[in-house]
Design a protein around this motif. Structure first.
Motif, PDB file in Angstrom:
ATOM      1  N   ALA A  22       0.830  -1.212   0.000  1.00  0.00           N
ATOM      2  CA  ALA A  22       0.000   0.000   0.000  1.00  0.00           C
ATOM      3  C   ALA A  22       0.859   1.255   0.000  1.00  0.00           C
ATOM      4  O   ALA A  22       0.543   2.246  -0.675  1.00  0.00           O
ATOM      5  CB  ALA A  22      -0.921  -0.022   1.222  1.00  0.00           C
ATOM      6  N   GLY A  34      -5.318   1.857  -1.081  1.00  0.00           N
ATOM      7  CA  GLY A  34      -4.489   1.326  -0.004  1.00  0.00           C
ATOM      8  C   GLY A  34      -5.322   0.632   1.052  1.00  0.00           C
ATOM      9  O   GLY A  34      -4.927  -0.424   1.578  1.00  0.00           O
ATOM     10  N   TYR A  65      -1.929   1.420   8.374  1.00  0.00           N
ATOM     11  CA  TYR A  65      -2.485   2.258   7.310  1.00  0.00           C
ATOM     12  C   TYR A  65      -2.496   3.724   7.733  1.00  0.00           C
ATOM     13  O   TYR A  65      -2.145   4.614   6.948  1.00  0.00           O
ATOM     14  CB  TYR A  65      -3.888   1.779   6.974  1.00  0.00           C
ATOM     15  CG  TYR A  65      -4.586   2.583   5.909  1.00  0.00           C
ATOM     16  CD1 TYR A  65      -4.139   2.548   4.584  1.00  0.00           C
ATOM     17  CD2 TYR A  65      -5.680   3.381   6.214  1.00  0.00           C
ATOM     18  CE1 TYR A  65      -4.773   3.286   3.597  1.00  0.00           C
ATOM     19  CE2 TYR A  65      -6.330   4.121   5.237  1.00  0.00           C
ATOM     20  CZ  TYR A  65      -5.873   4.074   3.938  1.00  0.00           C
ATOM     21  OH  TYR A  65      -6.491   4.813   2.955  1.00  0.00           O
ATOM     22  N   CYS A  69       0.033   5.911   5.535  1.00  0.00           N
ATOM     23  CA  CYS A  69      -0.698   6.438   4.374  1.00  0.00           C
ATOM     24  C   CYS A  69      -1.481   7.715   4.647  1.00  0.00           C
ATOM     25  O   CYS A  69      -1.571   8.589   3.774  1.00  0.00           O
ATOM     26  CB  CYS A  69      -1.637   5.370   3.824  1.00  0.00           C
ATOM     27  SG  CYS A  69      -0.773   3.864   3.282  1.00  0.00           S
TER      28      CYS A  69
END
Length: 277
Positions: A22, A34, A65, A69
């Motif tokens: 991701a 992602g 995550y 991200c």
């Protein structure tokens, strides 16, 4: 201990791979892509492991995550309601898939156990149908139970004097065996090596004996081992009664044949006397 933690270590590895993928595709895709990569890893884990491992993977996936991200990157602080909704959806999907797979695994396990029990009873019934002596029937059942439970088996049959056999048992074991025999119920006896479970051989009119199973851990009648043991005992009781009825029928046939021969002899003797006169 290592075996217990192995699924969690595998979950960490799987989430690490999904997080790396991701993060690598982040410059060329949207944030939702992602999230889908992380969700795919969670779904794969949920189909393989239980709900605890799946939730553990879901939590660390959410944290990874968010850390890699979501802006601000390299920090655990999201304020976007859309991201919160995505994380909630990931948890719901994880719980749903894990629950469904747990149910399927449980049903599969029950189906295997039912098939194993039916096959074991079928094999026992086939062998019992080929024997006619109670001692031979008891030996066949002993062999099958030893194979099924990997335990020492003792079969005590009822003798002519309405008492149990007194072979291969001590006084305490005989007392528990007679208790199961008279009460017609499963009786557990604690011994040094574990537990001896006594189950009666209940026939149509009387109790024909008992079966003793020496196991490391006891069980009750309603458990799966208890149900299997009771089913085997019932088959043995039915086979013994069938053998006894067959033996009684043979004796009756022989008695009738003897009576007919005696009647014919008397008739012939009477006819000879009449002819002589």
């Amino acid at each position: 201990l290592a075996r217990a933690f192995a699924p969690y270590l595998l979950a960490i590895g799987c989430v690490s791979v999904s997080a790396a993928i991701a993060w690598a595709v982040l410059p060329y895709s949207d944030l939702a892509d992602g999230a889908m990569i992380h969700l795919l890893a969670i779904v794969l884990l949920a189909t393989r492991f239980n709900i605890r491992v799946s939730l553990f993977a879901c939590v660390i996936s959410i944290l990874a995550y968010d850390f890699l991200c979501l802006p601000p990157r390299m920090s655990l602080a999201w304020t976007d309601p859309k991201s919160s909704l995505t994380f909630a959806a990931m948890v719901i999907v994880t719980v749903t898939i894990s629950a469904l797979n747990e149910r399927l695994r449980r049903q599969e396990r029950m189906a295997r156990e039912t098939a194993f029990r039916a096959e074991a009873l079928h094999r026992l019934n086939i062998e019992l149908s080929g024997a006619s002596e109670p001692e031979h029937l008891a030996a066949i059942t002993t062999r099958h139970l030893e194979s099924l439970f990997a335990a020492e088996v003792t079969v005590l049959l009822q003798m002519q004097g309405r008492a149990l056999e007194r072979v291969s048992v001590n006084a305490a074991e005989l007392a528990h065996a007679e208790r199961a025999w008279t009460r017609r119920e499963l009786v557990g006896q604690a011994v040094v090596s574990g537990t001896v479970v006594w189950v009666p051989l209940v026939g149509i009119h009387e109790c024909l004996g008992v079966v003793g199973l020496r196991v490391a851990r006891g069980f009750d009648k309603e458990s799966k081992p208890g149900q299997l043991l009771s089913a085997c005992a019932n088959q043995l009781a039915t086979a013994i009664e069938r053998a006894q009825l067959s033996s009684d029928g043979t004796h009756v046939t022989l008695d009738i044949g003897s009576t007919i021969l005696q009647t014919n002899s008397i008739t012939l003797s009477g006819g000879s006397l009449t002819s002589a006169s």
